[in-house]
Design a protein around this motif. Structure first.
Motif, PDB file in Angstrom:
ATOM      1  N   ILE A 115       0.831  -1.211   0.000  1.00  0.00           N
ATOM      2  CA  ILE A 115       0.000   0.000   0.000  1.00  0.00           C
ATOM      3  C   ILE A 115       0.861   1.254   0.000  1.00  0.00           C
ATOM      4  N   SER A 116       1.924   1.226   0.793  1.00  0.00           N
ATOM      5  CA  SER A 116       2.800   2.401   0.860  1.00  0.00           C
ATOM      6  C   SER A 116       3.482   2.666  -0.476  1.00  0.00           C
ATOM      7  N   THR A 151       0.802   4.021  -3.016  1.00  0.00           N
ATOM      8  CA  THR A 151       0.256   5.347  -2.706  1.00  0.00           C
ATOM      9  C   THR A 151       1.316   6.444  -2.702  1.00  0.00           C
ATOM     10  N   THR A 152       2.575   6.062  -2.726  1.00  0.00           N
ATOM     11  CA  THR A 152       3.654   7.054  -2.743  1.00  0.00           C
ATOM     12  C   THR A 152       4.024   7.380  -4.176  1.00  0.00           C
TER      13      THR A 152
END
Length: 643
Positions: free
Chosen positions: A566-567, A570-571
């Protein structure tokens, strides 16, 4: 999730034989027509006692419900250690326990330990970063490391065929792993070839990246070492940087990914040498690679120790150490630090590439894989911390020479830290050629270890999937694989090859491998089942993993991996290299590269459901149920007839 508790609420220590109750009549082993039959609750294998014809093995197959393969059997049965000593088997076994441990350590300890961990550590709180790093290792990295070693050792097969024994529906994970390993070989060995070129250049009386008097230098080249009148400005470029960019890589001859330019021939020669060494190190299997790792896995520690002693005596060295370890506790309250810690420990230990499964598959059945996991992961983490001390003694020295803060000197990460910053510092010390030579020799050996293991993961997976066709032709399999890797690496050997390397590193292997490991963890913990996994480990080493390990495998590790995925998604990813901003279309190309490996997971799922007979519900049920074990051996029919 069903947690399997130790029997009688006891956890039996390592190397302790668990007491067993007297077997009932149904569970007793007995002889039938001269064949020692072991109860289904304990094993589905056959011990060779008074076996005098292959037909008697067929009798056993009928009793146990297992499948028997005739002449040309290629694997040893996976369930019982007795089979290690009964029949001569074609599947190799490590000659010494140390060969296996050094291979695992050599794979896990790679270039990232030297160039990425020190940078990530000081960027994310210095000494305070060690807290999230250790926590992520305990709850995420080490459990996955342990799980893969256990799976490989128990099932004794590679990353493709192992899924038939775990959860056939997820067999596409094995194919995805092999493709990711190929992508990694396309760029990782190119970085090793850079180090080999530096090693060759180090044998000059004075390393060529110490002066601005070479044909590749520009007017901006500024040599500030040992010169009182040198002025370092924002436009200054060190001779080491110009050697790296303009001589080693020749990036100035490329306009970017739109125009990568011609072939950098001196790197082609270096890559050819690298792949030649790799081929003759792994072509015969673990018996040859197990010998080579005694040099390639241990040499880096001798070199790091020498460089630490030398670095600690330099002016400004302690300033670098203080900067490296000074805790900035505010940082650990930011999400980014925990993301970086999770990514660092995952990519450092390296689960998911099929390598740990492959290496462990050559262990004896009763090998203590738990102890191996603890040793391998601990050595890896300690090496990262130790390498940080080595790197920052040199960075402190450079900061003093430049009259800058350590943060300015240490702003580069990745290959630039090794090939520019560190190379420059070494070249301006007494005995510069010697120090540079042993340093880049260390870089080469660190890379070779990882390459040995990475390609072994692919070879083992493919050979175990098609044993009758490929097992006796391993040398040719390795040769074809090396040729594929060489052709795939050609784009990274152009003048713009450094841009291609960065693209492969970030997109082809980054997020893709984490998604694959996430699917692997879900399949093992929730489809294969925690009870079955713990039973497998109990059969091998005599004790059931405690609640901590079971909880990590089933809950914490999947959350750990999902957190990273997810990180990353989303980054926003902005890629820049040598002041070159990657065009927007490279993001599309990169995402396609990542999908090209992951896509095989759903493709195989659909294929498996289609070819499985029965109703849709029956197809799903059969697809997630481990297939029956195959009793295999390498005993030729002539052996039976002579018995």
């Amino acid at each position: 999730m069903e947690i399997l508790h130790p029997l009688n609420n006891e956890v039996y220590p390592l190397n302790t034989e668990k007491p067993t109750a007297e077997p009932t009549k149904e569970e007793e082993d007995y002889k039938e027509n001269g064949v020692l039959i072991q109860s289904p609750s304990s094993t589905e294998n056959v011990l060779a006692e008074d076996l005098d014809a292959p037909s008697k093995l067929q009798d056993w197959a009928s009793f146990s419900g297992s499948t028997v393969v005739g002449k040309g059997w290629d694997e040893a049965p996976a369930r019982h250690s007795e089979m290690d000593n009964v029949f001569p088997v074609s599947r190799e076994v490590w000659r010494r326990k140390a060969d296996f441990l050094l291979s695992v350590i050599g794979y896990a300890v790679d270039l990232g330990n030297v160039w990425r961990f020190p940078y990530i550590c000081y960027q994310n709180g210095g000494g305070a970063f060690l807290l999230p790093y250790i926590l992520m290792a305990i709850f995420g990295g080490i459990p996955l490391f342990y799980m893969e070693l256990a799976l490989g050792q128990y099932h004794r097969t590679g990353a493709i065929s192992i899924w038939a024994k775990i959860c056939p529906l997820f067999k596409g994970v094995g194919y995805a792993i092999c493709i990711i390993n190929l992508y990694m070989s396309f760029y990782y060995n190119t970085i090793i070839s850079w180090a080999l070129f530096y090693l060759y250049s180090s044998f000059n009386s004075v390393p060529p990246w110490t002066s601005c008097d070479n044909k590749w230098n520009t007017p901006n080249c500024t040599n500030y070492f040992h010169k009182d009148n040198a002025t370092w400005t924002e436009f200054s470029v060190s001779p080491a940087e110009e050697f790296y960019v303009r001589q080693a890589l020749m990036v100035h001859k490329s306009n970017g990914l739109d125009d990568v330019g011609g072939i950098n021939w001196h790197l082609v020669i270096c890559l050819f040498i690298i792949f030649t060494v790799v081929y003759f190190s792994i072509w015969k299997g673990i018996r040859t690679s197990g010998k080579v790792v005694w040099v390639t896995a241990t040499l880096p520690y001798f070199v790091l120790f020498i460089l630490l002693i030398r670095g600690a005596t330099l002016p400004g060295a302690w300033k670098g150490i203080v900067f490296y370890l000074h805790p900035r506790w505010r940082k650990i309250f930011t999400l980014q630090v925990w993301i970086e810690a999770a990514m660092q420990i995952f990519f450092s230990l390296g689960p998911g590439f099929g390598v740990l499964i492959a290496l462990a598959s050559y262990n004896k059945f009763n090998n203590n894989c738990f102890r191996d996991a603890m040793i391998g992961s601990t050595v890896n983490c300690l090496t990262s911390i130790f390498a940080g001390f080595v790197i920052f003694t040199i960075l402190g020295y450079m900061a003093k020479m430049r009259n800058e803060d350590v943060s300015e000197v240490a702003k580069d990460m990745g290959p630039s830290l090794l090939f520019i910053t560190y190379a420059e510092a070494l070249a301006n010390m007494p005995a510069a050629s010697f120090l540079s030579a042993i340093f880049f020799l260390m870089v080469v050996t660190l890379g070779l270890d990882t390459t040995f293991a990475g390609l072994e993961g692919v070879i083992t997976a493919v050979v175990d999937e098609y044993p009758h066709l490929l097992r006796k032709r391993r040398e040719w399999v390795v040769l074809v694989l090396i040729m594929i890797c060489t052709l795939g690496s050609m784009s990274t050997l152009t003048f713009g090859g450094a841009y291609v390397v960065t693209l492969f590193e970030l997109y082809a292997t980054g997020t893709a491998i984490i998604v694959v490991v996430f699917l692997e963890t879900i399949a093992v913990s929730w489809f294969y089942g925690m009870k079955q996994l713990c039973t497998d480990i109990w059969e091998m080493i005599g004790f059931i993993p405690g609640k901590f390990w079971q909880t990590c495998w089933a809950i914490i590790s999947p959350i750990f991996l999902l957190f990273i995925i997810i990180s990353l998604l989303t980054t926003p990813m902005e890629i820049k290299l040598f002041n070159y901003n990657y065009p927007r279309w490279t993001k599309v190309l990169g995402n396609l590269l990542g999908l090209s490996s992951i896509i095989w997971v759903p493709i195989y799922m659909v294929y498996k459901i289609i070819i499985t007979p029965g109703t849709f519900q029956e197809r799903i049920s059969k697809s997630i149920t481990p297939e029956k074990n195959v009793i295999v051996s390498t005993i030729d029919l002539d052996y039976w007839n002579a018995a």
